[in-house]
Design an enzyme around this catalytic site. Structure first.
Site, mmCIF file in Angstrom:
data_model
loop_
_atom_site.group_PDB
_atom_site.id
_atom_site.type_symbol
_atom_site.label_atom_id
_atom_site.label_comp_id
_atom_site.label_asym_id
_atom_site.label_seq_id
_atom_site.Cartn_x
_atom_site.Cartn_y
_atom_site.Cartn_z
ATOM 1 N N ALA A 1 -78.734 10.489 -89.724
ATOM 2 C CA ALA A 1 -77.429 10.673 -89.906
ATOM 3 C C ALA A 1 -76.633 9.556 -90.167
ATOM 4 C CB ALA A 1 -76.778 11.419 -88.555
ATOM 5 N N GLY A 2 -76.781 8.256 -89.595
ATOM 6 C CA GLY A 2 -76.014 6.967 -90.002
ATOM 7 C C GLY A 2 -75.917 6.810 -91.215
ATOM 8 N N CYS B 1 -80.855 8.014 -101.883
ATOM 9 C CA CYS B 1 -80.099 7.194 -102.654
ATOM 10 C C CYS B 1 -81.213 6.165 -103.375
ATOM 11 C CB CYS B 1 -78.975 6.478 -102.236
ATOM 12 S SG CYS B 1 -77.721 5.741 -102.928
ATOM 13 N N ASP C 1 -81.696 12.709 -95.084
ATOM 14 C CA ASP C 1 -81.238 11.682 -95.946
ATOM 15 C C ASP C 1 -82.028 10.468 -95.384
ATOM 16 O OD1 ASP C 1 -79.508 10.108 -97.655
ATOM 17 O OD2 ASP C 1 -77.983 10.089 -96.318
ATOM 18 N N GLY D 1 -72.807 8.399 -90.990
ATOM 19 C CA GLY D 1 -72.102 9.489 -90.473
ATOM 20 C C GLY D 1 -71.074 10.198 -91.690
ATOM 21 N N GLY D 2 -71.147 9.684 -92.995
ATOM 22 C CA GLY D 2 -70.415 10.504 -93.865
ATOM 23 C C GLY D 2 -70.828 11.618 -94.305
ATOM 24 N N LYS D 3 -72.086 11.961 -94.459
ATOM 25 C CA LYS D 3 -72.506 13.440 -94.812
ATOM 26 C C LYS D 3 -72.410 14.227 -93.420
ATOM 27 C CE LYS D 3 -75.692 11.749 -98.354
ATOM 28 N NZ LYS D 3 -75.605 10.453 -98.382
ATOM 29 N N GLU E 1 -79.753 10.041 -85.077
ATOM 30 C CA GLU E 1 -79.814 8.869 -85.525
ATOM 31 C C GLU E 1 -80.263 7.756 -84.764
ATOM 32 O OE1 GLU E 1 -79.915 5.454 -87.461
ATOM 33 O OE2 GLU E 1 -79.149 6.834 -88.533
ATOM 34 N N ASP F 1 -86.390 9.401 -82.454
ATOM 35 C CA ASP F 1 -87.401 9.004 -83.735
ATOM 36 C C ASP F 1 -87.229 10.461 -84.628
ATOM 37 O OD1 ASP F 1 -89.217 8.611 -85.574
ATOM 38 O OD2 ASP F 1 -90.266 7.551 -84.277
#
Length: 451
Positions: free
Chosen positions: A259-260, A380, A327, A262-264, A283, A309
């Protein structure tokens, strides 16, 4: 010394010495220095422009100094890079670029350092950008090396991007993509659905996305109490695609696995709130987990953030989730517009290290899906070893997973048609591109566990 140049130089030094990212450092450095709007724009162009074209400028400096850049003191090399960008990449007066570079060198290494930088800068200033480009390309050993010097990309990245475009039958777009990587990206914001409304001008695809009107976007974020955030449109689209992949049933449980920062997670939390779903986030890095907790404060939804983990989630929470966002940590080659230094920092070895981790994370996510649940695998990076190869490798070990048409799902959540050709190898995966969509190069695969 001109303050904007000092700020840019300090950012270059931090990038070189501590693996910092300019996009995280520069806004704070500008605020701390109290730069005017004009000087802030100058500092931004100096820092980002120098970082983007570092490989090209290093080739010029090596010729002008008659030595390898590896033999030049790192601080003096950054001063030379900054000065070379002003001479060859900006319309800065020759005397100003030379004098400011000499002043930086003097502050770092005294009179002898200033003399060396003065001599090299005067040689650089004696010829224009086209003449230097001709000379450095003459020394190239291959067409790809010449293209790398022209586009300021390492050869291994050029070849990886060509292969990724060729997977869509679009290898003829390579030079457009390389040029887009060197364009300053538009600052895009997200209005968390149900909590804020997008302002004008709107972005073309994501219904949550709009463009910054200019200035420091943090003031907009603060005024909206976090319900408006800076986030690339491609990142918004892949998160929305997970929600739009199938009708949401009230009471669903979702997970943002990596998650880090945290934008999504914040966007998924806002969607979960609207649909009556629950959201967990995970995260492994404590500092980044803290950023996730801060990001979701703007959403009135109880989001549990763990620091496990992610590769153990399947064993520990098997069959629990209806939707999972993976992600995955990646090389970030899809965001070179925003993190230009990454092109010089990453190596093919990074891909080799990350790919097994990506496979393990995706496998764990599939194990954590409930029957009928959907996982979105996102990177990404367009590098095939981090995208299609990972998905194919994991699917070869599973007989309980179906691949959904991610391209069709993206079209269904987009405001306008998206030009996303099907991969030549088949499958429903989707790849966004900066030159084609104006987004980061986000990859998306949607995988459903059979009932």
């Amino acid at each position: 010394m001109q303050p904007a140049r000092r700020v840019a130089f300090d950012v270059l030094r931090a990038v070189a010495e501590s693996d910092a990212y300019a996009n995280l450092l520069l806004p704070g450095a500008i605020r701390e220095a109290g730069l005017s709007t004009q000087d802030a724009a100058l500092a931004t162009e100096l820092a980002y422009g120098t970082l983007r074209r570092r490989g090209t400028y290093d080739a010029v400096i090596a010729l002008a100094a008659d030595r390898s850049v590896d033999e030049i003191d790192p601080a003096l090399l950054d001063a030379l890079r900054l000065g070379t960008h002003q001479l060859l990449g900006m319309r800065v007066a020759r005397h100003a670029a030379v004098n400011e570079s000499v002043n930086l060198a003097a502050s770092e290494g005294g009179r002898s350092a200033a003399g060396f930088v003065n001599a090299v800068m005067r040689r650089v200033a004696a010829r224009d950008a086209d003449a230097w480009q001709h000379d450095i390309e003459q020394a190239a050993r291959s067409d790809d090396e010449r293209l790398g010097l022209r586009s300021a990309h390492p050869v291994w990245i050029i070849r990886a991007l060509r292969r990724a475009l060729a997977a869509e039958g679009r290898e003829d777009e390579l030079e457009q993509l390389l040029a887009a990587d060197n364009d300053a990206p538009e600052v895009t914001l997200v209005a968390l659905p149900g909590l804020a409304e997008p302002a004008e001008p709107r972005r073309p695809y994501a219904p949550t996305a709009f463009a910054s009107a200019g200035g420091d976007p943090s003031t907009v974020v603060q005024a909206a109490r976090g319900r408006v955030r800076v986030q690339d449109e491609g990142s918004q689209l892949v998160a929305l695609a997970l929600v739009g992949a199938a009708p949401v049933r009230s009471g669903e449980r979702w997970l943002d696995l990596c998650a880090g920062p945290g934008g999504k997670t914040a966007l998924l939390a806002a969607e979960a709130l609207q649909h009556g779903a629950q959201l967990d986030a995970n995260e492994i890095v404590p500092a980044r987990a803290g950023l996730v907790r801060r990001a979701v404060r703007a959403v009135p939804l109880a989001v549990t953030v763990t620091e496990d983990d992610g590769r153990t989630i399947g064993a520990e929470r098997g069959g629990r989730y209806d939707r999972i966002l993976v992600d995955a940590p990646c090389t970030g080659l899809g965001a070179l517009r925003r993190r230009p230094e990454a092109r010089w920092r990453k190596t093919p070895q990074d891909v080799a290290v990350l790919a097994p981790v990506q496979e393990e994370l995706l496998t764990a996510a599939l194990d954590a899906l409930a029957p009928g649940g959907i996982a979105a695998y996102v990177t990404c990076s367009p590098h095939l070893a981090e995208t299609a190869v990972v998905v194919q490798s994991v699917l070869r070990t599973r007989d309980d997973i179906d691949e959904l048409d991610a391209r069709a799902v993206l079209q269904s959540v987009s405001l306008a048609p998206l030009d996303i050709p099907a991969p030549r190898s088949g499958g429903g995966q989707a790849q966004l591109w900066p030159h084609r969509h104006g987004t980061d190069a986000m990859f998306l695969a949607l995988l459903r566990r059979r009932d």
